[in-house]
Design a protein around this motif. Sequence first.
Motif, PDB file in Angstrom:
ATOM      1  N   TYR A  31       0.833  -1.290   0.062  1.00  0.00           N
ATOM      2  CA  TYR A  31       0.124  -0.080  -0.075  1.00  0.00           C
ATOM      3  C   TYR A  31       0.755   1.274  -0.018  1.00  0.00           C
ATOM      4  O   TYR A  31       0.577   2.340  -0.678  1.00  0.00           O
ATOM      5  N   TYR A  32       1.841   1.220   0.771  1.00  0.00           N
ATOM      6  CA  TYR A  32       2.820   2.572   0.902  1.00  0.00           C
ATOM      7  C   TYR A  32       3.905   2.341  -0.168  1.00  0.00           C
ATOM      8  O   TYR A  32       4.123   3.380  -0.823  1.00  0.00           O
ATOM      9  N   LEU A  33       4.475   1.340  -0.431  1.00  0.00           N
ATOM     10  CA  LEU A  33       5.538   1.204  -1.339  1.00  0.00           C
ATOM     11  C   LEU A  33       5.269   1.528  -2.780  1.00  0.00           C
ATOM     12  O   LEU A  33       6.028   2.276  -3.456  1.00  0.00           O
ATOM     13  N   ARG A  34       4.038   1.235  -3.108  1.00  0.00           N
ATOM     14  CA  ARG A  34       3.719   1.639  -4.495  1.00  0.00           C
ATOM     15  C   ARG A  34       3.348   2.973  -4.704  1.00  0.00           C
ATOM     16  O   ARG A  34       3.303   3.631  -5.766  1.00  0.00           O
ATOM     17  N   GLN A  35       3.358   3.611  -3.647  1.00  0.00           N
ATOM     18  CA  GLN A  35       3.123   5.359  -3.690  1.00  0.00           C
ATOM     19  C   GLN A  35       4.383   5.761  -3.944  1.00  0.00           C
ATOM     20  O   GLN A  35       4.547   7.140  -4.535  1.00  0.00           O
ATOM     21  N   ALA A  41      12.650   1.773  -7.219  1.00  0.00           N
ATOM     22  CA  ALA A  41      12.998   1.277  -8.426  1.00  0.00           C
ATOM     23  C   ALA A  41      14.424   1.813  -8.772  1.00  0.00           C
ATOM     24  O   ALA A  41      15.379   0.969  -9.014  1.00  0.00           O
ATOM     25  N   ALA A  42      14.667   3.002  -8.445  1.00  0.00           N
ATOM     26  CA  ALA A  42      16.091   3.535  -8.678  1.00  0.00           C
ATOM     27  C   ALA A  42      17.145   2.814  -7.678  1.00  0.00           C
ATOM     28  O   ALA A  42      18.194   2.574  -8.089  1.00  0.00           O
ATOM     29  N   LEU A  43      16.658   2.725  -6.741  1.00  0.00           N
ATOM     30  CA  LEU A  43      17.517   2.025  -5.580  1.00  0.00           C
ATOM     31  C   LEU A  43      17.675   0.695  -5.931  1.00  0.00           C
ATOM     32  O   LEU A  43      19.030   0.370  -5.570  1.00  0.00           O
ATOM     33  N   LEU A  44      16.992   0.033  -6.317  1.00  0.00           N
ATOM     34  CA  LEU A  44      17.267  -1.464  -6.876  1.00  0.00           C
ATOM     35  C   LEU A  44      18.411  -1.456  -7.903  1.00  0.00           C
ATOM     36  O   LEU A  44      19.234  -2.146  -7.900  1.00  0.00           O
ATOM     37  N   VAL A  45      18.096  -0.551  -9.005  1.00  0.00           N
ATOM     38  CA  VAL A  45      19.281  -0.575  -9.985  1.00  0.00           C
ATOM     39  C   VAL A  45      20.522  -0.028  -9.549  1.00  0.00           C
ATOM     40  O   VAL A  45      21.445  -0.764  -9.820  1.00  0.00           O
ATOM     41  N   VAL A  46      20.509   0.966  -8.768  1.00  0.00           N
ATOM     42  CA  VAL A  46      21.763   1.581  -8.236  1.00  0.00           C
ATOM     43  C   VAL A  46      22.439   0.648  -7.306  1.00  0.00           C
ATOM     44  O   VAL A  46      23.416   0.205  -7.413  1.00  0.00           O
ATOM     45  N   GLY A  47      21.526  -0.181  -6.483  1.00  0.00           N
ATOM     46  CA  GLY A  47      22.140  -1.301  -5.615  1.00  0.00           C
ATOM     47  C   GLY A  47      22.805  -2.217  -6.512  1.00  0.00           C
ATOM     48  O   GLY A  47      23.613  -2.956  -5.941  1.00  0.00           O
ATOM     49  N   LEU A  48      22.172  -2.768  -7.689  1.00  0.00           N
ATOM     50  CA  LEU A  48      22.527  -4.054  -8.453  1.00  0.00           C
ATOM     51  C   LEU A  48      23.986  -3.454  -9.073  1.00  0.00           C
ATOM     52  O   LEU A  48      24.747  -4.482  -8.738  1.00  0.00           O
ATOM     53  N   ILE A  49      24.072  -2.423  -9.487  1.00  0.00           N
ATOM     54  CA  ILE A  49      25.353  -2.076 -10.051  1.00  0.00           C
ATOM     55  C   ILE A  49      26.503  -2.164  -8.992  1.00  0.00           C
ATOM     56  O   ILE A  49      27.528  -2.218  -9.167  1.00  0.00           O
ATOM     57  N   GLY A  50      25.834  -1.362  -7.946  1.00  0.00           N
ATOM     58  CA  GLY A  50      26.927  -1.446  -6.707  1.00  0.00           C
ATOM     59  C   GLY A  50      27.380  -2.450  -6.261  1.00  0.00           C
ATOM     60  O   GLY A  50      28.648  -2.971  -6.294  1.00  0.00           O
ATOM     61  N   HIS A 103      23.614   5.945  -4.225  1.00  0.00           N
ATOM     62  CA  HIS A 103      22.762   5.077  -3.077  1.00  0.00           C
ATOM     63  C   HIS A 103      22.405   5.892  -1.884  1.00  0.00           C
ATOM     64  O   HIS A 103      21.243   5.746  -1.281  1.00  0.00           O
ATOM     65  N   ASP A 104      23.300   6.430  -1.238  1.00  0.00           N
ATOM     66  CA  ASP A 104      23.423   7.320  -0.071  1.00  0.00           C
ATOM     67  C   ASP A 104      22.214   8.421  -0.364  1.00  0.00           C
ATOM     68  O   ASP A 104      21.403   8.856   0.504  1.00  0.00           O
ATOM     69  N   VAL A 162      16.083  -4.220   0.206  1.00  0.00           N
ATOM     70  CA  VAL A 162      16.494  -3.880  -0.907  1.00  0.00           C
ATOM     71  C   VAL A 162      18.091  -4.299  -1.192  1.00  0.00           C
ATOM     72  O   VAL A 162      18.454  -4.813  -1.916  1.00  0.00           O
ATOM     73  N   ASP A 163      18.691  -3.473  -0.133  1.00  0.00           N
ATOM     74  CA  ASP A 163      20.060  -3.666   0.108  1.00  0.00           C
ATOM     75  C   ASP A 163      20.739  -5.175   0.154  1.00  0.00           C
ATOM     76  O   ASP A 163      21.550  -5.526  -0.224  1.00  0.00           O
ATOM     77  N   ALA A 164      19.899  -5.794   1.223  1.00  0.00           N
ATOM     78  CA  ALA A 164      20.176  -7.215   1.362  1.00  0.00           C
ATOM     79  C   ALA A 164      20.067  -8.142   0.183  1.00  0.00           C
ATOM     80  O   ALA A 164      20.789  -9.080  -0.057  1.00  0.00           O
ATOM     81  N   LEU A 165      18.981  -7.952  -0.508  1.00  0.00           N
ATOM     82  CA  LEU A 165      18.477  -8.621  -1.597  1.00  0.00           C
ATOM     83  C   LEU A 165      19.506  -8.525  -2.357  1.00  0.00           C
ATOM     84  O   LEU A 165      20.266  -9.921  -3.122  1.00  0.00           O
ATOM     85  N   TRP A 166      20.307  -7.513  -3.115  1.00  0.00           N
ATOM     86  CA  TRP A 166      21.302  -7.684  -4.250  1.00  0.00           C
ATOM     87  C   TRP A 166      22.634  -8.210  -3.417  1.00  0.00           C
ATOM     88  O   TRP A 166      23.452  -8.998  -4.175  1.00  0.00           O
ATOM     89  N   HIS A 167      23.085  -8.016  -2.142  1.00  0.00           N
ATOM     90  CA  HIS A 167      24.218  -8.548  -1.696  1.00  0.00           C
ATOM     91  C   HIS A 167      24.165  -9.889  -1.785  1.00  0.00           C
ATOM     92  O   HIS A 167      25.167 -10.623  -1.801  1.00  0.00           O
TER      93      HIS A 167
END
Length: 611
Positions: A31-35, A41-50, A103-104, A162-167
């Motif tokens: 309910y809140y995340l989709r807002q 989405a940007a954090l996921l992309v940046v986290g993946l590349i990092g 990311h920061d 999100v951070d833990a997912l990519w790591h």
Amino acid sequence: MLFRRFESMIDIFQESPASAPPDRVLPFYVYYLRQVWPSFAALLVVGLIGALIEVALFPYLSRLIDLAQSSGSGQRFFSEHGHELLWMAVVILILRPIFLTLHDLLVHQTINPGMTSMIRWQNHNYVLRQSLGFFQNDFAGRIAQRIMQTGNSLRDSAVQAVDALWHVLIYAVSSLVLFAEADWRLMIPLIVWIVGYLFCLYYFVPRVKSRSAVSSAARSRLMGCIVDGYTNIATLKLFAHTDLERQYAREAITEQTEKTQLASRLVTGMDVSITIMNGLLIVSTTGLALWLWSQSLISVGAIALATGLVIRLVNMSGWIMWVVNGIFENIGMVQDGLNTISQPVSVTDRPLAPKLQVREGAVSFENLHFNYGKGRAVIDGLNLAIRPGEKIGLIGPSGAGKSTLVNLLLRLYDLNGGRIIIDGQNIAEVSQESLRAGIGMITQDTSLLHRSIRENLLYGRPGASDAELWQAIHRARADEFIPMLSDAEGRTGLDAHVGERGVKLSGGQRQRIAIARVLLKDAPILIMDEATSALDSEVEAAIQESLEVLMRGKTVIAIAHRLSTIAKMDRLVVMNEGRIAEIGSHSELLSRQGLYARLWQYQTGGFVGVD
């Protein structure tokens, strides 16, 4: 400029997408995340590349060692591999800092402040719509803490996930691939470790989540106890029960500590288990790598790769375990919070409910039934018609249903049966805001907001001018004390703050502020719950003229006991056990020698004449 761009990515005050937040954990998150999905989405992309950049450093270290061994001299090494070294320098000095900075910025400038404030704003708006009973059945401090902590916990758990997912994905998969490239046997200790690690997560995390929810509930109760004591500090002092209050808080602190300790036992057990597994992983992987090297099956660089990756995985595993534990601890807090926040609103407006139009002020109670959700009826089949401009006094013993009848007219609760009509309009079919805007009320126990006198008065009519403000103040005889008020921060007069619930003012001063506020509102229907009870006789007499002006041309319902109030009423309605026992004028009711006459005799004590 850069900070401002990231800080404005989330609209804090955006409208919520639905009337009520979901009452289950996963839909509550969605309910809140989709807002704020663009930010995540940007954090996921940046986290993946990092994460990919971080992992790329380990095979580069292995290759660097092997290249250095195979090169005959330092000069040849640099001439042959200079371009590769330059590219890695660009990755480490430019690309890595860029993605870490992004990311920061996304976490600290966009999501942490923006998402948290948005959740708090929407939850606060929703809780404000709850009925009076919702707030009467809980600690104000506990409700406030749940609104505050839910935003923090939901945000932290989402960002950590999100951070833990990519790591987890990048390091685990990359390590397996890199080990397989060196020698497939290096994968065996890592696979065993991953299985054991997942088992630890499977065993410990749900239990931590469950106990965290219990601990959070105990913490909310503790906060409620403490705030309740501070709010009622005058009662605590007057009854000299400091020790009793300390014991009350001691019990709450003991409960909260015990619940936290139970959750911490699991955390300790999880930490010890992971530490033992990590030690086994380092020894087995390093030992296996050395054995393979001794058999000339892998290079020295592969030993460095395996050892470096394993140590990195070990360090990261502790971080991930704490992150996962934190995620589920926060989920427990969110679950505790949504139990309060997501309760359905019991008094709601119909879709597109029209505004109440008060033209004359006729009020009709038709066959009312109400019981506060309990078995015994508080209002039982009550019928009463009040003519436009008529002044009605409600009389009756305690528990007769007088205040309940007024609360039902204000639609603070919904009826169990019957209806209330104002100028031909059913109050259940109009908006609550317009209903209460058309009714002015002065209560016996006036509570003011901990704001300035001006802000409290402007609650009556926010757009009032200073001239209108002072006219209402003068008519309520509040100009006798307002100019002399001051607070601890040096504010004076209308700008002076009154303290929580108005504790810095006397009862009579609070009542005169309340009267001035209703004078300013000038609503066509007026309710007075013993409006002058907190005033001394001299002040009461001084403002009677103002009250008469206030009541002129209005429909008035007064819960009345004192002679000064009763004498102004056109009719007196005597209530008993949720029903109307008698109706008539003061003299008519006295002549009947019924309930009203008995109440009057008790009040006067036989010393005041009844003629």
